[in-house]
Design an enzyme around this catalytic site. Structure first.
Site, PDB file in Angstrom:
ATOM      1  N   ASP A 228       0.866  -1.178   0.000  1.00 26.97           N
ATOM      2  CA  ASP A 228       0.000   0.000   0.000  1.00 26.97           C
ATOM      3  C   ASP A 228       0.904   1.229   0.000  1.00 26.97           C
ATOM      4  OD1 ASP A 228      -2.122  -1.714   0.188  1.00 26.97           O
ATOM      5  OD2 ASP A 228      -2.474  -1.390   2.312  1.00 26.97           O
ATOM      6  N   ASP A 387     -13.894  -4.791  -1.800  1.00 29.97           N
ATOM      7  CA  ASP A 387     -13.777  -4.490  -0.372  1.00 29.97           C
ATOM      8  C   ASP A 387     -15.129  -4.712   0.306  1.00 29.97           C
ATOM      9  OD1 ASP A 387     -11.072  -3.634  -0.550  1.00 29.97           O
ATOM     10  OD2 ASP A 387     -11.729  -1.693  -1.297  1.00 29.97           O
TER      11      ASP A 387
END
Length: 542
Positions: A228, A387
């Site tokens: 990330d 998600d």
């Protein structure tokens, strides 16, 4: 003169970098007449058979390329560069291939197989070839939905088979003309060795494995390291990791967690045996994706050092910049492919695209990023990052969404739940469940699902097996399990319990809590087929 025929499709940067890393100079084909000046010619390719043939024709390359091949001069085709040697393909009916090899390219039939055939698989050599000098059975990286089948009409071309359902041709050769279905530039040390053999004109010698071995090859499970990436409060690009998507420290000041520099971490994971590297840009891109030069530079520099597949996610969408110029999702994806990415990951925009598609009565109009990118670069280039979070209900009748009976009751003892899709990094829920999203994205042309879990993210409690099993059983494209890994046992558990093709982790790798080598060592003890470290693999089993 070693020449690269780049007709503008996909990630060619990694191939250039691999050639340069091996110490060879590379010349670019710029005009049709340059083809016949080459001493060794490399033709890579990704995406659609028809689009590739049309582009070669538009550039005036078809005739000199056929002349070069007909003369039997040194040639290496890669992936689609193998397929276009054949007469045609089911992918693009009516579009003729180069016709050097008789026969048609056929789609994998499914029948219990995930398609695309994506990941690391070995080859079974049928004859000696300079290309495979020193080959000891290591797996190579494949990513394709169509394949060439061996038959009597192409017997003199058959160099190597790979098994996925039934055997297909993973390498062909006649004289100095050869081609491989896999990507040597993305196959670690085994792939670099093969490239070196071609570039150096190595003489044929016996491989380290017997010819004609009937033992089936097997697609290995993949371990994916995810980074990330965002700017910290000082403006530096760093790798971070959140707990349930919160990337700031719990201490006073709430600074962004800094777990390292993107390029250095990616190289470390490559050396430790990661099968793929995924970058997720979690804050840039929002206003102007193509202006995000630091992330493009991360891809360029990583592809110089890392020779396994790279995925980039975050902001792959259409947008209009501050000066009123509009860019398509395809243009954004193109920039990242050319910078070194092999796949692009689409998150929130996939949810919005599915909502639009359902509102139109399930009519495709080519407007979504999924459709546009898949049409040019192939389904395998499009990853959908989902998600979801649990929404508990007392009864399946309480919601129109796909419901499961869960082993983990809700806060009020609810025995059922559905998985709600979210956007904006989990901050906004939508009236869409994970099964409908995954199936619809597959119908629109996606080639892989990256399945996260808001509930398990950063917990170390293990993957959400109920969620993963639900999605794995709902689609026929590969699925990457993500979120929740905390120990080596969790990786074996998710592979054995759900059948997913890959498992991803971030924080536990960054902090060295669970090294990639330890994960792979444990998987070997459990009899799970993997690529054992950089350039090695577990033995094949009957």
């Amino acid at each position: 003169m070693i020449a690269l025929l780049d007709y503008g499709a996909g990630n060619v940067r990694s191939l250039r970098n691999a050639v340069h890393a091996l110490g060879f100079a590379l010349t670019e084909i710029e005009r049709p007449e340059d083809i016949l000046c080459a001493e060794r010619l490399i033709l890579p390719g990704v995406g659609s058979f028809g689009a590739a043939m049309r582009r070669l024709e538009e550039l005036g390359y078809l005739k000199p390329l056929k002349d070069y091949l007909s003369a039997g001069r040194p040639f290496l085709g890669i992936c689609l560069g193998l397929q276009i040697l054949f007469a045609g393909s089911e992918e693009s009916p009516g579009v003729p291939g180069l016709g050097i090899i008789p026969g048609q390219i056929r789609r994998f039939p499914g029948e219990g197989l995930s398609v695309p055939h994506m990941g690391w698989n070995a080859v079974r050599l049928q004859k000696h070839s300079p290309l495979f000098t020193g080959y000891a059975g290591e797996p190579f990286y494949f990513v394709h939905s169509y394949r060439a089948l061996p038959g009597p009409e192409n017997a003199d071309w058959q160099l190597a088979f790979t098994d996925y359902g039934r055997p297909f041709l993973s390498a062909v050769q006649r004289g100095a003309v050869c081609a491989v279905q896999f990507h040597p530039e993305k196959s670690g040390q085994a792939g670099l060795a093969l490239l070196r053999n071609f570039l150096a004109g190595t003489s044929a010698s016996a491989p380290a494995i017997p010819l004609g071995d009937p033992t089936p090859t097997r697609l290995t499970k993949r371990i994916v390291a995810c980074l990330d990436v965002r700017t910290n409060d000082q403006g530096d690009l760093v790798v971070t990791k959140g707990d349930q998507y919160d990337v700031r420290e719990k201490t006073e000041g709430r600074a962004v967690r800094n777990l390292g520099k993107p390029v250095e971490l990616a190289e470390r994971y490559y050396q430790e045996g990661a099968d793929e590297i995924a970058f997720l840009n979690i804050t840039a891109f929002r206003a102007s994706p193509l202006a995000d030069q630091p992330m493009l530079e991360v891809l360029r520099r990583t592809s110089e050092r890392v020779f396994v597949p790279l995925t980039i996610g975050g902001g792959i969408r259409a947008y209009t910049d501050g000066e009123g110029r509009s860019y398509s999702a395809l243009a954004v994806a193109h920039a990242y492919f050319r910078a070194g990415a092999d796949k692009v990951s689409i998150g929130s925009d996939a949810v919005l695209a599915v909502e639009d598609y359902l509102a139109r009565g399930r009519v495709k109009d080519g407007s979504s990023a999924i459709e546009q990118i898949a049409a040019v670069y192939g389904n395998q280039a499009v990853v959908i990052s989902i998600d979801p979070r649990r929404v508990y209900v007392n009864s399946p009748q309480d919601t129109p969404h796909t419901v499961i009976e869960t082993r983990f009751p809700g806060p009020k003892g609810e025995r059922y739940c559905w998985f709600q899709c979210t956007i904006k990094g989990g901050r906004e829920g939508r009236d869409l469940d994970v099964v409908e999203l995954a199936r619809t994205c597959e119908a629109l042309g996606a080639g892989e699902i990256l399945l996260n879990s808001i509930d398990r993210d950063g917990t170390g409690a293990g993957f959400d097996l109920e969620l993963i099993r639900l999605v794995r059983e709902s689609v026929s494209i590969p699925v990457i399990a993500s979120s929740g890994a905390g120990c080596v046992e969790h990786f074996a558990e998710v592979f054995c319990e759900t059948g997913v093709e890959a498992a991803l982790a971030a924080g536990i790798f960054h902090r060295r809590e669970v090294p990639i080598e330890a994960v792979k060592s444990h998987l070997i003890t459990q009899g799970i087929e993997i690529r054992n470290g950089e350039g090695a693999s577990t033995p094949r089993h009957d």
